[in-house]
Scaffold this motif. Structure first.
Motif, PDB file in Angstrom:
ATOM      1  N   LEU A   1       0.820  -1.206   0.000  1.00 48.12           N
ATOM      2  CA  LEU A   1       0.000   0.000   0.000  1.00 48.12           C
ATOM      3  C   LEU A   1       0.858   1.262   0.000  1.00 48.12           C
ATOM      4  CD1 LEU A   1      -2.721  -0.876   2.682  1.00 48.12           C
ATOM      5  CD2 LEU A   1      -2.723  -1.378   0.232  1.00 48.12           C
ATOM      6  N   GLY A   2       0.372   2.284  -0.705  1.00 46.33           N
ATOM      7  CA  GLY A   2       0.956   3.602  -0.561  1.00 46.33           C
ATOM      8  C   GLY A   2       0.575   4.177   0.786  1.00 46.33           C
ATOM      9  N   HIS A   3       1.433   5.050   1.340  1.00 45.28           N
ATOM     10  CA  HIS A   3       1.223   5.546   2.700  1.00 45.28           C
ATOM     11  C   HIS A   3      -0.101   6.311   2.818  1.00 45.28           C
ATOM     12  CE1 HIS A   3       1.957   7.856   6.411  1.00 45.28           C
ATOM     13  NE2 HIS A   3       2.766   6.873   6.732  1.00 45.28           N
ATOM     14  N   GLY A   4      -0.411   7.161   1.834  1.00 46.25           N
ATOM     15  CA  GLY A   4      -1.646   7.928   1.887  1.00 46.25           C
ATOM     16  C   GLY A   4      -2.879   7.055   1.841  1.00 46.25           C
ATOM     17  N   PHE A   5      -2.863   6.029   0.984  1.00 50.23           N
ATOM     18  CA  PHE A   5      -4.001   5.114   0.885  1.00 50.23           C
ATOM     19  C   PHE A   5      -4.161   4.317   2.178  1.00 50.23           C
ATOM     20  CE2 PHE A   5      -5.893   1.028  -0.449  1.00 50.23           C
ATOM     21  CZ  PHE A   5      -7.059   1.489  -1.027  1.00 50.23           C
ATOM     22  N   TRP A   6      -3.056   3.924   2.759  1.00 50.42           N
ATOM     23  CA  TRP A   6      -3.079   3.206   4.050  1.00 50.42           C
ATOM     24  C   TRP A   6      -3.742   4.066   5.122  1.00 50.42           C
ATOM     25  CZ3 TRP A   6       1.078   3.876   8.066  1.00 50.42           C
ATOM     26  CH2 TRP A   6       0.912   3.008   9.145  1.00 50.42           C
ATOM     27  N   GLN A   7      -3.424   5.369   5.132  1.00 50.10           N
ATOM     28  CA  GLN A   7      -4.026   6.254   6.127  1.00 50.10           C
ATOM     29  C   GLN A   7      -5.514   6.432   5.875  1.00 50.10           C
ATOM     30  OE1 GLN A   7      -2.644   7.708   8.788  1.00 50.10           O
ATOM     31  NE2 GLN A   7      -0.569   6.941   8.484  1.00 50.10           N
ATOM     32  N   ARG A   8      -5.898   6.616   4.605  1.00 52.13           N
ATOM     33  CA  ARG A   8      -7.303   6.864   4.286  1.00 52.13           C
ATOM     34  C   ARG A   8      -8.168   5.623   4.469  1.00 52.13           C
ATOM     35  NH1 ARG A   8      -4.871   8.877  -0.318  1.00 52.13           N
ATOM     36  NH2 ARG A   8      -5.869   7.230  -1.558  1.00 52.13           N
ATOM     37  N   ARG A   9      -7.673   4.517   3.976  1.00 54.13           N
ATOM     38  CA  ARG A   9      -8.500   3.301   3.936  1.00 54.13           C
ATOM     39  C   ARG A   9      -8.452   2.528   5.248  1.00 54.13           C
ATOM     40  NH1 ARG A   9     -10.349  -0.099  -0.130  1.00 54.13           N
ATOM     41  NH2 ARG A   9     -11.709  -1.660   0.847  1.00 54.13           N
ATOM     42  N   PHE A  10      -7.309   2.442   5.898  1.00 52.08           N
ATOM     43  CA  PHE A  10      -7.156   1.628   7.097  1.00 52.08           C
ATOM     44  C   PHE A  10      -6.847   2.454   8.345  1.00 52.08           C
ATOM     45  CE2 PHE A  10      -6.145  -1.080   3.476  1.00 52.08           C
ATOM     46  CZ  PHE A  10      -6.934  -2.186   3.726  1.00 52.08           C
TER      47      PHE A  10
ATOM     48  N   PRO B   1       6.899   4.372   2.481  1.00 54.99           N
ATOM     49  CA  PRO B   1       7.048   5.587   3.286  1.00 54.99           C
ATOM     50  C   PRO B   1       6.162   6.716   2.772  1.00 54.99           C
ATOM     51  CG  PRO B   1       9.185   4.747   2.539  1.00 54.99           C
ATOM     52  CD  PRO B   1       8.136   3.994   1.800  1.00 54.99           C
ATOM     53  N   PRO B   2       5.881   7.710   3.610  1.00 56.28           N
ATOM     54  CA  PRO B   2       5.065   8.850   3.163  1.00 56.28           C
ATOM     55  C   PRO B   2       5.776   9.637   2.066  1.00 56.28           C
ATOM     56  CG  PRO B   2       6.002   9.262   5.337  1.00 56.28           C
ATOM     57  CD  PRO B   2       6.256   7.820   5.022  1.00 56.28           C
ATOM     58  N   GLY B   3       5.015  10.029   1.052  1.00 54.57           N
ATOM     59  CA  GLY B   3       5.578  10.809  -0.049  1.00 54.57           C
ATOM     60  C   GLY B   3       6.244   9.980  -1.124  1.00 54.57           C
ATOM     61  N   PHE B   4       6.354   8.678  -0.948  1.00 54.15           N
ATOM     62  CA  PHE B   4       7.000   7.838  -1.957  1.00 54.15           C
ATOM     63  C   PHE B   4       6.044   7.605  -3.117  1.00 54.15           C
ATOM     64  CE2 PHE B   4       7.906   3.557  -3.684  1.00 54.15           C
ATOM     65  CZ  PHE B   4       9.165   3.817  -4.212  1.00 54.15           C
ATOM     66  N   THR B   5       6.477   7.968  -4.312  1.00 54.79           N
ATOM     67  CA  THR B   5       5.666   7.780  -5.521  1.00 54.79           C
ATOM     68  C   THR B   5       6.425   7.015  -6.590  1.00 54.79           C
ATOM     69  OG1 THR B   5       6.390   9.923  -6.392  1.00 54.79           O
ATOM     70  CG2 THR B   5       4.359   9.903  -5.094  1.00 54.79           C
ATOM     71  N   GLY B   6       7.493   6.336  -6.207  1.00 56.11           N
ATOM     72  CA  GLY B   6       8.306   5.650  -7.213  1.00 56.11           C
ATOM     73  C   GLY B   6       9.206   6.639  -7.911  1.00 56.11           C
ATOM     74  N   VAL B   7       9.279   6.552  -9.243  1.00 56.42           N
ATOM     75  CA  VAL B   7      10.137   7.464 -10.002  1.00 56.42           C
ATOM     76  C   VAL B   7       9.336   8.556 -10.694  1.00 56.42           C
ATOM     77  CG1 VAL B   7      11.925   5.730 -10.356  1.00 56.42           C
ATOM     78  CG2 VAL B   7      10.076   5.937 -12.014  1.00 56.42           C
ATOM     79  N   ASP B   8       8.011   8.474 -10.618  1.00 59.92           N
ATOM     80  CA  ASP B   8       7.165   9.517 -11.176  1.00 59.92           C
ATOM     81  C   ASP B   8       6.590  10.347 -10.036  1.00 59.92           C
ATOM     82  OD1 ASP B   8       7.626   8.624 -13.792  1.00 59.92           O
ATOM     83  OD2 ASP B   8       6.020   7.137 -13.629  1.00 59.92           O
TER      84      ASP B   8
END
Length: 896
Positions: free
Chosen positions: A234-243, A268-275
């Motif tokens: 999971l992305g950090h933001g989605f983890w916070q919103r969904r769970f 980690p928070p703010g991680f978006t890969g390379v984009d």
């Protein structure tokens, strides 16, 4: 050991002459040495004599050092007091002219705030690598530069095939290679289903970037296998919103796309890969790719372009060495396909920061230009404020002369001016924070809606930039007025005869005014070019009409559906919406412009022709549609007719519609209607109509051949991609269609609706961004320049009041006095216009790639800007000229 006997009077006198610390230090040291001499057997009188001598020799040095220390303390105190007085003087000047101060602070807030806003975008897009990437300079994006068959131009491809990725993993110039694909997938089922940003990546992706999870683990090689149990990160933001950020999210399941995945970790928070786009879920390539790509054929297919590749250079390997080795491997692996699709491929290893690469978006390429424009506006503002400070200095000339006569130093006078300017700039910088916060939100929403800013925009860097810029602006605003502060003859100023210095400063202010006009003209030229580019882009005939069209996309529940199942689902949805109130026309299509295309030319034949013409764009491109497509999409039929509902039946005669380019190239000099088109050995399809050419993805793309067939006669098992509904209110109809299809269609998992315009509008975004921001800054610059011209002329008229009175006494008419003043102002503005147009002619070609359908040296733009600047200048000159013409010569002569 007790202190040796020493003259008490000598020690007492010494301690009174120097500080306690110095006395204690020297006497203590001498006592130790005296005790050592006594222990060595020296007589008492000799020790006492030595002690007195040492005290006498130490006294002058300590006294001189103390004097120096006291002088240094006094000097520091004096300098601090002087600096305090200078700051108080500058603040007093602000208080005495609150209107002028507030105006300057407001303008500075806009100037510094605009620059801070643009710096935030520039920093995120161009200066900072993606978050949480270790040693980002060693990570490169992999592109392939090719020349397409039958095309003289080279094209840079961002996507590659899986075999291309595998080739790169087998050469030793890379420490690691990873592949990924970003797309929106459906998460959840029923009414709770939603589209979420998802990245499908190889197991090497996280290891290559050096990212570590904040919870659980990231997927590895054992997870990235067709037979592996599907897992998700999971992305950090989605983890916070969904769970809610709970640890028990690990081990739960998530239904993404057409598969259920077990959650194993959180990034980690703010991680978006390379984009820079936000990512909610990360999935391993093989399990997810098997479902999303409909099988496993892509593993060996060198024509299946769908993934992007990144690579980390091996230690000691240069970019040039790695690119050469990768190019050789790519060419060797594709030797059997040479000349089929591409020629002379070359692998490019470019920056991890996408905005610095050849594949940077048009919006990103506009940002540095707008940043330069914002700096020019700030420079223009500084020149305007410097003019105001010069005028204020001239008004306070007598007061300054009095202060000089009373002993005020030139340094204090200069410092007062600089302090005043700096205080205004810093107060403007504080206000600029609010502008930057508000402007940043607006800019991000309008220009970069797909960029993840949370955890990406560094507020500290933006604040430091804004503060430094405000301080530099303050010094810049104050430097010119400060150089002339106190520079005149106090006696002449007190007697009212300082006209020579006034004329000199007037020339300086006139020079600043010319600079303001020139900068304004340059910004207005940029505004005109982008506005004309946007107008030219909007005027392009797309070949269809997206306004008033609603796109409906469907997703089925269960495993990956086949083409027949999805076709049936779309046909049922079409039947449901046809009777819905507000629907003017509707149709189903396998391809949608600016959404997807299908190019198949090798399976197409025409009786009597050995081969079909080939265009630079490839193709020909096929679209299988139901009746009513041309009415629903707004595609114009040039001759003949379109596909009808009666054509869309298995037993109906085969028909086809071709576009104008295909009709012209395949049947030159004759009418294509009635001709035969054979697709994949199927019976002949009779051409019944010729449709207007339509754009596929870009406004400026080469011509291509396109043809349309009824969906029932589609030669390929491709499912439809969208249901098109023409209506007067797409936004209002969307919830009605969603509710209707969710209730009536069994087996539908997600009904997505969006106005067709949303698929097309991003194409215009770069010109829209340029036109909006250039217009904003250009109009601000025009306003600042006109106010500057007015203030300079108004002060000059006040300074030349005696001259105007004498002219009026000698018979000059009101009209002549007005023409004199307006002429002076227009000469300054005209000089600025000439300089600005010349600079625009020289610099505009550098922005050629950002423009559309307009020459960077468009004479109409240049002429319109010059006329606009001179017109505004004439208006700004009118009021001072009117005041000059109303000077009473009697009052002027009596005053003399």
């Amino acid at each position: 050991m007790s202190r040796p006997v020493a003259p008490r009077l000598s020690r007492w006198l010494f301690s009174r002459l120097v500080s306690d610390d110095a006395a204690e230090f020297v006497i203590g040291d001498l006592d130790e040495q005296a005790a050592a001499r006594a222990r060595s057997g020296e007589s008492g009188w000799r020790t006492r004599a030595w002690y007195r001598g040492q005290l006498a020799r130490s006294l002058p040095h300590i006294l001189v050092g103390g004097v120096r220390a006291r002088r240094a303390r006094v000097s520091r105190t004096s300098r601090l007091a002087t600096a305090g007085r200078v700051i108080r003087d500058g603040a007093s000047n602000l208080v005495r002219s609150p209107g002028r101060a507030l105006a300057v602070i407001a303008v500075m807030a806009l100037g510094v705030g605009a620059n801070a806003t643009m710096f935030g975008a520039l920093d995120r897009l161009f200066l900072r690598p993606p978050a949480h990437v270790e040693d980002p300079d060693a990570v490169r994006r992999v592109f392939v530069d090719i020349r397409r068959l039958n095309s003289p131009e080279r094209v840079v491809q961002a996507t590659q095939t899986y075999p291309d990725y595998r080739d790169l993993t087998e050469i030793d110039v890379f420490e690691s290679v990873a592949a990924y694909e970003f797309r929106h997938l459906t998460e959840g089922t029923g009414e709770a289903a939603q589209r979420i940003p998802t990245t499908i990546a190889t197991a090497s992706f996280f290891e290559l970037l050096g990212v570590r999870p904040v919870l659980g683990r990231l997927f590895d090689e054992t997870d990235d296998d067709f037979a592996a149990e599907p897992v998700a990160v999971l992305g950090h933001g989605f983890w916070q919103r969904r769970f809610g950020g709970r640890d028990d999210a690990i081990g739960q399941t998530l239904h993404v796309g057409d598969r259920t995945y077990t959650i194993v970790g959180v990034t980690p928070p703010g991680f978006t890969g390379v984009d820079l786009a936000a990512v909610d879920v990360w999935l391993p390539l093989h399990p997810a790719g098997m479902v999303e790509e409909g099988g496993t054929e892509w593993v060996e297919a060198r024509g299946w372009y769908w993934i992007q590749t990144i690579a980390r250079l091996a230690p000691g390997v240069s970019i040039e060495q790695a690119a050469a080795a990768a190019t050789l491997a790519h060419r060797n692996a594709r030797a059997e396909r040479a000349g089929y699709v591409e020629r002379d491929p070359a692998v490019l290893l470019e920056s991890l920061i996408l905005a610095r690469t050849t594949k940077a978006s048009a919006e990103a390429r506009v940002v540095p230009w707008v940043m330069g424009v914002a700096l020019m506006v700030l420079l223009l503002t500084c020149a305007n404020v410097a003019n105001l400070l010069l005028a204020s200095g001239l008004r306070r000339q007598r007061a300054t002369a009095v202060r000089t006569a009373l002993g005020a130093s030139r340094a204090r006078l200069v410092g007062t001016v600089v302090a005043e300017a700096t205080l205004m700039a810093l107060l403007g910088g504080i206000a600029a924070v609010l502008v930057a916060v508000w402007g940043g939100d607006v800019l991000r929403a309008i220009a970069f809606p797909g960029v993840e800013w949370a955890g990406g925009a560094d507020a500290v860097r933006i604040l430091l930039f804004g503060g430094g810029l405000a301080l530099a602006a303050g010094l810049l605003m104050g430097i010119l007025p400060a150089t002339s502060a106190g520079g005149g003859d106090p006696a002449a100023a007190l007697h009212g005869s300082g006209r020579a210095s006034t004329r000199g400063r007037s020339r300086l202010r006139a020079g600043l005014l010319v600079a303001q006009a020139a900068i304004s003209v340059m910004l207005l030229i940029g505004t005109g070019l982008f506005v004309r580019s946007l107008a030219a882009a909007r005027a392009v005939d797309l070949g269809f009409e997206p306004e008033g069209v609603l796109l409906v996309t469907l997703q089925q529940t269960g495993p990956y559906p086949g083409g027949e199942e999805m076709t049936d689902l779309y046909r049922r949805s079409l039947a449901e919406v046809e009777s819905t109130p507000g629907v003017l026309a509707s149709a189903v299509a396998t391809t949608v412009p600016f959404h997807n295309t299908r190019g198949i030319g090798s399976d197409l034949r025409v009786p009597g022709l050995d081969s079909l013409p080939v265009t630079e764009a490839g193709g020909a491109y096929i679209n299988a549609v139901t009746g009513g497509y041309f009415e629903a999409s707004g595609t114009r039929i040039v001759r003949g007719r379109g596909i009808r509902s009666t054509d869309d039946a298995v037993t109906a005669p085969r028909v086809a519609v071709v576009n104008e380019t295909m009709a012209r190239l395949v049947w030159p000099g004759s009418d294509a209607i009635g001709e035969c088109l054979i697709i994949r050995e199927a019976p002949c399809a009779t051409i019944v109509g010729i449709a207007a050419d339509s754009r596929r993805y870009e406004l400026d793309e080469s011509e291509s051949m396109q043809y349309y067939v009824p969906l029932a006669h589609s030669p390929y098992p491709w499912p439809p991609r969208a249901l098109l509904i023409r209506t007067a209110d797409p936004v209002g109809l969307a919830p009605v269609v969603q509710r209707t299809l969710n209730e009536s269609l069994a087996g539908v998992r997600l009904v997505g609706t969006s106005p067709f315009r949303e698929a097309v509008d991003p194409t215009f975004r770069s010109w829209q961004l340029g036109a909006t921001l250039f217009s904003t800054f250009g109009l601000l610059a025009l306003l600042v320049a006109s106010v500057g011209l007015y203030s300079v002329l108004a002060f000059d008229i006040a300074d030349r009041r005696r001259e105007m009175g004498l002219r009026a006494a000698l018979g000059a008419t009101h009209g002549r006095l007005m023409r004199l003043v307006v002429g002076d102002g227009l000469r300054l503005a005209g000089l600025g216009v000439a300089i600005g147009v010349g600079a625009g002619v020289l610099l505009a070609p550098f922005a050629r790639d950002l423009l559309f359908g307009v020459s960077p040296r468009d004479p109409w733009v240049m002429a319109a800007v010059a006329i606009a600047m001179l017109s505004v200048s004439a208006v700004a000159c009118w009021l001072p000229a009117w005041r000059a013409s109303r000077v009473d010569p009697n009052e002027t002569l009596r005053a003399e």
